[in-house]
Design a protein around this motif. Structure first.
Motif, PDB file in Angstrom:
ATOM      1  N   THR A 100      35.502  38.093  33.745  1.00 23.36           N
ATOM      2  CA  THR A 100      36.041  37.944  34.825  1.00 23.36           C
ATOM      3  C   THR A 100      36.368  36.426  35.099  1.00 23.36           C
ATOM      4  O   THR A 100      37.673  36.170  35.155  1.00 23.36           O
ATOM      5  N   GLY A 127      38.700  44.084  29.878  1.00 26.49           N
ATOM      6  CA  GLY A 127      37.494  43.405  30.370  1.00 26.49           C
ATOM      7  C   GLY A 127      36.167  43.765  29.824  1.00 26.49           C
ATOM      8  O   GLY A 127      35.887  45.085  29.790  1.00 26.49           O
ATOM      9  N   GLU A 129      32.341  42.538  30.589  1.00 20.08           N
ATOM     10  CA  GLU A 129      31.283  41.557  30.961  1.00 20.08           C
ATOM     11  C   GLU A 129      30.483  41.412  29.868  1.00 20.08           C
ATOM     12  O   GLU A 129      29.868  42.246  29.308  1.00 20.08           O
TER      13      GLU A 129
END
Length: 306
Positions: A100, A127, A129
């Motif tokens: 992010t 995306g 993480e």
């Protein structure tokens, strides 16, 4: 010879109308961008900007240099495009994984530069993480990914087929509500010993989350008292809770400087809490698009680190 990075910074300020907005656009911290502009003024031997309460405007010398800078940057873009054509980057696809913070503040200027250099390469962004981006690269889900690791922390295993390339190291800093005693006035400029967090209500970034576990342990040893536990790590939420006065937090400097909600910021002593942002790609494949992107990321992130 003027540094193209500094010329691009001046153009960005002229378009954005303020150093803060230009820094956000380029993925710089405000101090790093101000430093680049100061160096450019020394190179030019003249003041290029006038700062005022609403932003910044060009001086006469600044207007002359911006006009020349645009021509130089346009020529460089054309040269990159021609080199890409010669190298065979006139098509294809680049799949990028990101987390992010990097996706919001660092990836956009790198992708903008890549698009200018290789307009015919299709871009796809997903995306992941950390550390999931490493597995995504190893599995072939993406061609290249941005990931991060904290210090202190246990090292994350990296498959033999993947190369991890550090591109930016940043300290973790204290954030508080605006006007808090720990960050207000001259106190906010001196490093705060970690032990001085003893008894402070802490917005805790999920102590069971592997990337932050070592940092959370260090804060616990210093005596910080968990006040609110953010089960799913999200720095925008953490800064919002801090801004509302629900506690203090320790976050990467980039997060603190680009927070959407107002926070006080203070460096910590001895400064050994850090986050390293890395680029990961496969070592057993040759991909000109990935090689070009890696070079652009190194330049962009090096400037952001200031």
């Amino acid at each position: 010879m003027y540094d193209p990075t500094r010329l691009a910074a001046l153009v960005a300020v002229s378009e954005a109308g303020s150093i803060t907005r230009a820094a956000q656009r380029l993925g710089f911290t405000v101090p790093a961008l101000s430093q680049q502009l100061a160096k450019l003024e020394r190179e030019a031997g003249a003041a290029l900007l006038v700062r005022h309460h609403r932003g910044a405007r060009l001086t006469g010398a600044g207007e002359v240099l911006v006009a020349a800078a645009r021509r130089v940057l346009d020529e460089m873009d054309r040269a990159r495009h021609e080199l890409a054509r010669v190298a065979g980057l006139s098509g294809g696809r680049l799949r990028v994984g990101t987390f992010t913070t990097a996706g919001m503040h660092l990836l956009p200027p790198a992708l903008t530069a890549f698009r200018r250099a290789h307009p015919e390469v299709e871009l796809a962004v997903a995306g992941y993480e950390p550390p999931l981006g490493i597995a995504a690269v190893a599995d072939g889900a993406v061609d290249v990914a941005l990931t991060h690791a904290y210090d202190p922390a246990d090292p994350v295993p990296v498959p033999a087929s993947v190369v991890q390339e550090p591109v930016l190291v940043e300290e973790l800093v204290l954030v508080t509500a605006p006007g808090h005693a720990l960050t207000a006035g001259t106190a906010g400029t001196a490093r705060l010993p970690l032990g001085d967090l003893a008894g402070q209500p802490l917005i805790s970034m999920a102590p069971t989350h592997p990337p932050r576990q070592g940092v959370e342990s260090a804060l616990a040893r210093a005596g910080a008292t968990p006040s609110v536990l953010v089960e799913t790590p999200g720095y925008a939420l953490v800064c919002a809770l801090v801004s509302a006065g629900l506690g203090v937090a320790v976050v990467p400097e980039m997060v603190a400087r680009t927070s959407a909600t107002p926070v006080g910021v203070r460096p910590l002593a001895p400064g050994n809490l850090r986050r390293t942002i890395s680029l990961v790609h496969r070592s057993d494949e040759t991909n000109p698009a990935v090689d070009s992107f890696r070079a652009l990321v190194r330049g962009t992130f090096g400037r952001a680190g200031g």
